[in-house]
Design a protein around this motif. Structure first.
Motif, short mmCIF file in Angstrom:
data_model
loop_
_atom_site.label_atom_id
_atom_site.label_comp_id
_atom_site.label_asym_id
_atom_site.label_seq_id
_atom_site.Cartn_x
_atom_site.Cartn_y
_atom_site.Cartn_z
N VAL A 246 8.42 1.08 -6.13
CA VAL A 246 7.21 1.62 -6.76
C VAL A 246 6.94 0.90 -8.09
O VAL A 246 5.80 0.53 -8.39
N THR B 246 -9.43 -0.71 -6.58
CA THR B 246 -9.20 -2.16 -6.55
C THR B 246 -7.97 -2.47 -5.70
O THR B 246 -7.99 -3.35 -4.84
N ALA B 247 -6.89 -1.73 -5.93
CA ALA B 247 -5.61 -2.03 -5.26
C ALA B 247 -5.69 -1.81 -3.76
O ALA B 247 -5.12 -2.58 -2.99
N GLN C 23 5.54 -2.65 -7.50
CA GLN C 23 4.14 -2.65 -7.06
C GLN C 23 3.20 -2.25 -8.21
O GLN C 23 2.19 -2.91 -8.44
N TRP C 24 3.55 -1.20 -8.96
CA TRP C 24 2.66 -0.75 -10.02
C TRP C 24 2.68 -1.68 -11.22
O TRP C 24 1.68 -1.79 -11.94
N ARG D 176 13.92 3.55 -3.96
CA ARG D 176 12.48 3.76 -3.82
C ARG D 176 11.78 3.47 -5.15
O ARG D 176 10.74 2.81 -5.20
N ALA E 110 -9.96 4.21 -10.44
CA ALA E 110 -10.58 2.87 -10.47
C ALA E 110 -9.53 1.80 -10.15
O ALA E 110 -9.80 0.87 -9.37
N LEU E 111 -8.32 1.94 -10.74
CA LEU E 111 -7.25 0.98 -10.44
C LEU E 111 -6.89 1.01 -8.94
O LEU E 111 -6.69 -0.03 -8.33
N LEU E 112 -6.82 2.23 -8.39
CA LEU E 112 -6.46 2.37 -6.98
C LEU E 112 -7.52 1.79 -6.06
O LEU E 112 -7.20 1.20 -5.03
N VAL F 174 0.83 -1.22 0.00
CA VAL F 174 0.00 0.00 0.00
C VAL F 174 0.87 1.27 0.00
O VAL F 174 0.57 2.24 -0.71
N GLU G 234 -5.93 5.18 -21.17
CA GLU G 234 -5.71 6.04 -19.99
C GLU G 234 -4.78 5.37 -18.98
O GLU G 234 -4.04 6.04 -18.28
N THR G 235 -4.84 4.03 -18.92
CA THR G 235 -3.93 3.31 -18.02
C THR G 235 -2.49 3.54 -18.46
O THR G 235 -1.61 3.83 -17.65
N GLN H 151 -9.53 6.82 -14.58
CA GLN H 151 -9.07 5.45 -14.77
C GLN H 151 -8.18 4.98 -13.62
O GLN H 151 -8.34 3.88 -13.10
N TRP H 152 -7.23 5.84 -13.20
CA TRP H 152 -6.31 5.44 -12.15
C TRP H 152 -7.00 5.38 -10.79
O TRP H 152 -6.60 4.60 -9.93
N ARG I 102 -8.10 -4.51 -2.12
CA ARG I 102 -7.75 -5.93 -2.33
C ARG I 102 -6.30 -5.95 -2.82
O ARG I 102 -6.04 -5.84 -4.02
N MET J 293 3.31 8.70 -14.42
CA MET J 293 4.04 8.22 -13.25
C MET J 293 5.54 8.17 -13.55
O MET J 293 6.37 8.58 -12.73
N GLY K 67 3.43 5.69 -5.81
CA GLY K 67 3.26 5.72 -7.27
C GLY K 67 2.20 6.73 -7.69
O GLY K 67 2.36 7.44 -8.69
N VAL L 155 -10.51 -2.70 -15.51
CA VAL L 155 -11.27 -2.20 -14.36
C VAL L 155 -12.19 -1.11 -14.91
O VAL L 155 -11.79 -0.34 -15.76
N GLY M 55 -10.42 2.09 -21.35
CA GLY M 55 -9.60 2.36 -20.17
C GLY M 55 -8.11 2.10 -20.37
O GLY M 55 -7.29 2.64 -19.64
N THR N 83 1.98 1.82 -3.44
CA THR N 83 0.85 2.22 -4.28
C THR N 83 0.61 3.72 -4.15
O THR N 83 0.45 4.44 -5.14
N LEU O 190 0.05 -4.09 -10.29
CA LEU O 190 -1.29 -3.51 -10.48
C LEU O 190 -1.64 -3.43 -11.96
O LEU O 190 -2.76 -3.71 -12.37
#
Lengths: 198, 198
Positions: free
Chosen positions: B181, A191-192, B184-185, B177, A187-189, A151, B153-154, A184-185, A195, B161, A157, B197, B150, A154, B188
């Motif tokens: 990141v 979820t992340a 993790q991303w 760092r 929505a991804l976040l 987290v 945009e992802t 969009q991000w 879960r 990022m 990022g 999503v 989507g 996340t 995702l």
């Protein structure tokens, strides 16, 4: 001057200081580092150059104090806002931190610091302080639980993305594209954060 | 000079031009816009100021051409690489585009353009061209299907990022760092790209 006048004198001094700090951020955002001298800022603030130098002996003092002051003002405002109801609203607030004059001013200072040795260490320390505070604010806005593995990264990022969106907004109005990326991000976040992925 | 020497003369001219472009990017990354004059670049390239001005009549010509040239070189190299086997490797490659001297040079140019009217429109157009090309490369590296709602945009958010990670690396070595990141991303994104999503 007697003790009775010390109060108002200190008030005037505080007002002058604040005007200088706010003018410094405005000048930095509009004219960049090379166009932002103490003289330009003093004029913008309606203060004499001597008074400006009394408050801030060097140019570096003035501009690092200005970026720090405005960042603190911003934190204080955000602290008093109610928590956003959705991840999307939280992401919009976080991204909004990087699209105003403070980000533009800070960006000018960071970039100048990468080439100016007398600015480097001070701006590096300032960036670290502001970065920690912004991370803390983002965690709170998102209601994120950093004890869950991943987290923290996340959220980091997301802040990197917000910084990149700020940069993309430097030369053109990027708001329409930004709104789609944020939707969009978010929505991804969502979820992340509920879960964890690993 | 006769026809026989035209070839080598043109070769020399191309070599000089390339040396000027590469030196311009190096100088911009190291000294910033205000420290990067045509004279400084000519000296770094071992070329006379007159020869530099023959190739690039103005300072703006030289530096916008330099950033464009290095961006094209980079695209050509990436086009020839095999596709990354994992999302994480693809994300690492995309993020890597923003941590080298080209990004540092481009950043100096973008930030200078935000305060210098004669630089603004040219750099805005250049940024748009490089942005489109980088997006195309990212889609290919990730094997992303942009017909899925989507996904576009992802990918854009990933590039934002990456840009933000580049900025975070400006004053300090942020690689430790950044690696966390990215890991993790990438996880995702892996979920998001295979299972949209919305």
């Amino acid at each position: 001057m007697g003790a009775l006048t010390d109060g108002p004198k200190q008030d005037r001094s505080r007002v002058t200081r604040r005007r200088l700090l706010e003018s410094a951020v405005t000048c930095l955002a509009e004219h960049g580092w090379s166009g932002s001298t103490v003289t330009v800022v003093a004029e913008h603030a309606g203060v004499s150059r001597g008074a400006a130098q009394h408050h801030f002996p060097t140019r570096e003092d003035l501009f690092t104090a200005a970026v720090e002051y405005v960042a603190e003002e911003r934190s204080a405002i955000l602290r008093d806002l109610p928590s956003p109801a959705t991840t999307r609203a939280a992401v919009e607030t976080v991204v909004g931190l990087y699209t105003g004059p403070l980000f533009r001013a800070a960006l000018q200072l960071w970039v100048a610091a990468s080439n100016e040795p007398q600015l480097g260490p001070r701006v590096t320390a300032l960036e670290a302080r502001i970065g920690r505070e912004t991370h803390r604010m983002a965690v709170e806005l998102l209601g994120a639980d950093e004890s869950v593995p991943g987290v923290r990264e996340t959220v980091q990022g997301l802040l990197d993305m917000a910084r990149g969106l700020g940069l993309a907004n430097l030369l053109t109005d990027d708001s329409a594209r930004r709104a789609r990326v944020v939707a969009q991000w978010a929505a991804l976040l969502d979820t992340a954060l509920s879960r964890p992925v690993s």
